[in-house]
Scaffold this motif. Structure first.
Motif, PDB file in Angstrom:
ATOM      1  N   LYS A  50       0.851  -1.356  -0.073  1.00 42.64           N
ATOM      2  CA  LYS A  50      -0.035  -0.125  -0.048  1.00 42.64           C
ATOM      3  C   LYS A  50       0.807   1.137   0.118  1.00 42.64           C
ATOM      4  CE  LYS A  50      -3.694   0.273   2.227  1.00 42.64           C
ATOM      5  NZ  LYS A  50      -4.689   0.460   3.297  1.00 42.64           N
ATOM      6  N   ASN A  51       2.080   1.268   0.577  1.00 40.66           N
ATOM      7  CA  ASN A  51       2.782   2.419   0.892  1.00 40.66           C
ATOM      8  C   ASN A  51       3.659   2.435  -0.391  1.00 40.66           C
ATOM      9  OD1 ASN A  51       2.059   3.112   3.457  1.00 40.66           O
ATOM     10  ND2 ASN A  51       3.590   2.030   4.456  1.00 40.66           N
ATOM     11  N   ASN A  52       3.733   1.729  -1.213  1.00 40.72           N
ATOM     12  CA  ASN A  52       4.466   1.808  -2.428  1.00 40.72           C
ATOM     13  C   ASN A  52       3.823   1.768  -3.558  1.00 40.72           C
ATOM     14  OD1 ASN A  52       7.548   1.561  -1.934  1.00 40.72           O
ATOM     15  ND2 ASN A  52       6.541   0.371  -0.419  1.00 40.72           N
ATOM     16  N   GLY A  53       2.343   2.438  -3.581  1.00 37.70           N
ATOM     17  CA  GLY A  53       1.520   2.414  -4.857  1.00 37.70           C
ATOM     18  C   GLY A  53       0.699   1.359  -5.311  1.00 37.70           C
ATOM     19  N   PHE A  54       0.708   0.336  -4.685  1.00 34.07           N
ATOM     20  CA  PHE A  54      -0.408  -0.748  -5.168  1.00 34.07           C
ATOM     21  C   PHE A  54      -1.572  -0.859  -4.417  1.00 34.07           C
ATOM     22  CE2 PHE A  54       4.072  -2.466  -5.486  1.00 34.07           C
ATOM     23  CZ  PHE A  54       4.116  -3.368  -6.661  1.00 34.07           C
ATOM     24  N   SER A  55      -2.489  -1.068  -5.111  1.00 35.70           N
ATOM     25  CA  SER A  55      -3.771  -1.239  -4.426  1.00 35.70           C
ATOM     26  C   SER A  55      -3.918  -2.679  -3.840  1.00 35.70           C
ATOM     27  CB  SER A  55      -5.079  -1.204  -5.582  1.00 35.70           C
ATOM     28  OG  SER A  55      -5.043   0.187  -6.023  1.00 35.70           O
ATOM     29  N   VAL A  56      -4.694  -2.769  -2.641  1.00 35.44           N
ATOM     30  CA  VAL A  56      -4.737  -4.113  -2.150  1.00 35.44           C
ATOM     31  C   VAL A  56      -6.197  -4.484  -1.664  1.00 35.44           C
ATOM     32  CG1 VAL A  56      -2.402  -4.266  -1.222  1.00 35.44           C
ATOM     33  CG2 VAL A  56      -4.323  -3.081   0.268  1.00 35.44           C
ATOM     34  N   GLU A  57      -6.610  -5.730  -1.696  1.00 33.71           N
ATOM     35  CA  GLU A  57      -7.953  -5.972  -1.696  1.00 33.71           C
ATOM     36  C   GLU A  57      -8.029  -7.574  -1.239  1.00 33.71           C
ATOM     37  OE1 GLU A  57     -12.001  -6.710  -4.373  1.00 33.71           O
ATOM     38  OE2 GLU A  57     -10.464  -5.576  -5.311  1.00 33.71           O
ATOM     39  N   PRO A  58      -8.842  -7.688  -0.012  1.00 33.69           N
ATOM     40  CA  PRO A  58      -9.034  -9.082   0.528  1.00 33.69           C
ATOM     41  C   PRO A  58      -9.748  -9.929  -0.338  1.00 33.69           C
ATOM     42  CG  PRO A  58     -10.015  -7.391   1.864  1.00 33.69           C
ATOM     43  CD  PRO A  58      -9.397  -6.682   1.002  1.00 33.69           C
ATOM     44  N   LYS A  59      -9.326 -11.064  -0.309  1.00 29.74           N
ATOM     45  CA  LYS A  59      -9.901 -12.176  -1.377  1.00 29.74           C
ATOM     46  C   LYS A  59     -10.463 -13.289  -0.572  1.00 29.74           C
ATOM     47  CE  LYS A  59     -10.002  -9.843  -5.336  1.00 29.74           C
ATOM     48  NZ  LYS A  59     -11.275  -9.372  -6.100  1.00 29.74           N
ATOM     49  N   ASN A  60     -11.441 -14.069  -0.994  1.00 31.76           N
ATOM     50  CA  ASN A  60     -12.028 -15.089  -0.512  1.00 31.76           C
ATOM     51  C   ASN A  60     -12.013 -15.256   1.142  1.00 31.76           C
ATOM     52  OD1 ASN A  60     -12.358 -17.835  -1.233  1.00 31.76           O
ATOM     53  ND2 ASN A  60     -10.581 -18.833  -0.221  1.00 31.76           N
ATOM     54  N   LEU A  61     -13.029 -14.145   1.602  1.00 35.20           N
ATOM     55  CA  LEU A  61     -13.450 -14.226   2.903  1.00 35.20           C
ATOM     56  C   LEU A  61     -14.381 -14.985   3.176  1.00 35.20           C
ATOM     57  CD1 LEU A  61     -13.736 -10.031   3.065  1.00 35.20           C
ATOM     58  CD2 LEU A  61     -11.786 -11.626   3.628  1.00 35.20           C
ATOM     59  N   ASN A  62     -14.821 -15.355   4.314  1.00 30.56           N
ATOM     60  CA  ASN A  62     -15.728 -16.354   4.797  1.00 30.56           C
ATOM     61  C   ASN A  62     -16.719 -15.604   5.678  1.00 30.56           C
ATOM     62  OD1 ASN A  62     -17.419 -18.457   5.708  1.00 30.56           O
ATOM     63  ND2 ASN A  62     -15.807 -19.660   6.386  1.00 30.56           N
ATOM     64  N   ALA A  63     -18.033 -15.442   4.945  1.00 32.73           N
ATOM     65  CA  ALA A  63     -19.014 -14.198   5.699  1.00 32.73           C
ATOM     66  C   ALA A  63     -18.395 -13.010   6.304  1.00 32.73           C
ATOM     67  CB  ALA A  63     -19.672 -15.096   6.776  1.00 32.73           C
ATOM     68  N   ASN A  64     -17.673 -12.341   5.471  1.00 37.27           N
ATOM     69  CA  ASN A  64     -16.902 -11.126   5.900  1.00 37.27           C
ATOM     70  C   ASN A  64     -15.673 -11.362   6.968  1.00 37.27           C
ATOM     71  OD1 ASN A  64     -16.729  -8.511   4.921  1.00 37.27           O
ATOM     72  ND2 ASN A  64     -17.455  -7.908   6.875  1.00 37.27           N
ATOM     73  N   GLU A  65     -15.325 -12.598   7.273  1.00 34.78           N
ATOM     74  CA  GLU A  65     -14.054 -13.031   7.981  1.00 34.78           C
ATOM     75  C   GLU A  65     -12.943 -13.293   7.256  1.00 34.78           C
ATOM     76  OE1 GLU A  65     -16.154 -15.224  11.811  1.00 34.78           O
ATOM     77  OE2 GLU A  65     -15.567 -16.341  10.228  1.00 34.78           O
ATOM     78  N   PHE A  66     -11.745 -12.589   7.645  1.00 30.31           N
ATOM     79  CA  PHE A  66     -10.499 -13.188   6.904  1.00 30.31           C
ATOM     80  C   PHE A  66      -9.890 -14.114   7.984  1.00 30.31           C
ATOM     81  CE2 PHE A  66      -6.281 -12.818   5.663  1.00 30.31           C
ATOM     82  CZ  PHE A  66      -6.128 -12.382   4.453  1.00 30.31           C
ATOM     83  N   VAL A  67      -9.904 -15.232   6.976  1.00 30.99           N
ATOM     84  CA  VAL A  67      -9.261 -16.680   7.268  1.00 30.99           C
ATOM     85  C   VAL A  67      -7.902 -16.760   7.339  1.00 30.99           C
ATOM     86  CG1 VAL A  67      -9.632 -19.015   7.721  1.00 30.99           C
ATOM     87  CG2 VAL A  67     -11.556 -17.479   7.128  1.00 30.99           C
ATOM     88  N   TYR A  68      -7.059 -16.580   8.338  1.00 31.17           N
ATOM     89  CA  TYR A  68      -5.666 -16.771   7.920  1.00 31.17           C
ATOM     90  C   TYR A  68      -5.202 -18.123   8.215  1.00 31.17           C
ATOM     91  CZ  TYR A  68      -4.748 -11.746   9.342  1.00 31.17           C
ATOM     92  OH  TYR A  68      -4.706 -10.399   9.284  1.00 31.17           O
ATOM     93  N   LYS A  69      -4.276 -18.322   7.141  1.00 31.49           N
ATOM     94  CA  LYS A  69      -3.858 -20.206   7.158  1.00 31.49           C
ATOM     95  C   LYS A  69      -2.533 -20.196   7.958  1.00 31.49           C
ATOM     96  CE  LYS A  69      -2.645 -23.453   3.445  1.00 31.49           C
ATOM     97  NZ  LYS A  69      -1.425 -24.007   3.948  1.00 31.49           N
ATOM     98  N   LEU A  70      -2.870 -20.845   9.261  1.00 29.19           N
ATOM     99  CA  LEU A  70      -1.695 -20.728  10.082  1.00 29.19           C
ATOM    100  C   LEU A  70      -0.785 -21.869  10.035  1.00 29.19           C
ATOM    101  CD1 LEU A  70      -3.656 -19.244  13.082  1.00 29.19           C
ATOM    102  CD2 LEU A  70      -2.008 -18.047  11.721  1.00 29.19           C
ATOM    103  N   GLN A  71      -1.220 -22.834   9.166  1.00 26.67           N
ATOM    104  CA  GLN A  71      -0.466 -24.092   9.165  1.00 26.67           C
ATOM    105  C   GLN A  71      -0.310 -24.420   7.648  1.00 26.67           C
ATOM    106  OE1 GLN A  71       0.383 -25.803  12.026  1.00 26.67           O
ATOM    107  NE2 GLN A  71      -0.582 -24.673  13.183  1.00 26.67           N
ATOM    108  N   PRO A  72       0.872 -25.193   7.531  1.00 30.94           N
ATOM    109  CA  PRO A  72       1.161 -25.475   6.123  1.00 30.94           C
ATOM    110  C   PRO A  72       0.174 -26.651   5.404  1.00 30.94           C
ATOM    111  CG  PRO A  72       3.081 -26.017   7.356  1.00 30.94           C
ATOM    112  CD  PRO A  72       1.924 -25.671   8.381  1.00 30.94           C
TER     113      PRO A  72
END
Length: 256
Positions: A50-72
């Motif tokens: 974001k600080n270097n001019g890119f736009s960023v957008e969250p994808k593949n949300l689950n009912a508006n929840e951001f699901v982090y992948k904490l394991q391989p």
């Protein structure tokens, strides 16, 4: 030497503030402070773009929840990620397997990686699940950069192990200097540590950063914005696939 440990509530608050800006919120996942530190570093990587001019957008949300992948383990399509958008599109993933640039069907799972859009391969490979189930990974050719996150103080073996990852998965950074262009760039491969280093660790850090186009961040609990803030110097690598303009000011500079 200051402690690498931090109140978990402060990390959770920082993560939720970040996701709130993207109209999302964290799923109740993970209970270890190292998990929350990894999430925070993932968000910091987003802020770098974001600080270097890119736009960023969250994808593949689950009912508006951001699901982090904490394991391989687990398929990427079951977890959230960020799309990084310039003239071309990239994806910023959490715990995605990457195939070695030196040998086929040898994989490593960095904590954070940025890859070309739609470059995840899903197929059966003999080295996983005995070739009976699909395995998801990205070829090293599509890997733009990665960040390895460790919730600990640095020590020599850990620092030198990082150079092995560079050689096997991004050998092009060996013996190169940081890109001088402030556009058309990715954060160079990085090792992010919560704790501060000793004098000896600092010397090793300097030597590795001199011989590889890479970043080693010490003390991220104390100097929390090193990954994304322009107050700090980050080594960067150019992408031949993207041309962007750089924004002037930092965004979302949130302490925790």
């Amino acid at each position: 030497m200051s402690s690498p440990f931090k109140d978990k509530k402060l990390l959770i608050s920082s993560i939720n503030k970040f996701l709130d800006k993207h109209e999302s919120f964290i799923r109740n996942q993970g209970d270890r402070i190292c998990d929350y530190f990894e999430m925070k570093c993932f968000n910091d990587a987003v802020l770098f773009y974001k600080n270097n001019g890119f736009s960023v957008e969250p994808k593949n949300l689950n009912a508006n929840e951001f699901v982090y992948k904490l394991q391989p383990s687990g398929h990427p399509e079951n977890f959230s990620f960020f799309e990084v958008i310039g003239q071309r599109k990239f994806e910023l993933h959490h715990n995605l397997a990457i195939e070695s640039s030196l040998s086929k069907e040898i994989y490593y799972t960095p904590d954070i990686s940025i890859i070309e859009k739609d470059s995840i391969v899903k197929r059966k490979v003999n080295s996983y699940y005995s070739g009976k189930r699909d395995f998801s990974f990205c070829n090293s050719e599509s890997l733009q950069t990665f960040i390895e996150v460790k919730h600990m103080h640095p020590f020599p073996e850990l620092l030198f192990n990082f150079t092995g990852l560079l050689i096997n998965f991004m050998p092009s950074v060996a013996g190169t200097s940081s890109s001088g262009e402030k556009s058309n760039r990715h954060l160079a491969p990085s090792l992010a540590l919560s704790g501060n280093g000793s004098y000896h660790s600092e010397k090793i850090k300097e030597a590795i950063e001199k011989n590889y186009n890479a970043n080693i961040f010490f003390g991220l609990f104390n100097r929390y914005s090193q990954i994304y803030s322009k107050r700090y110097t980050q080594s960067c690598i150019s992408s031949k696939l993207l041309t962007i303009d750089v924004v002037g000011d930092d965004v979302d500079d949130l302490p925790f």
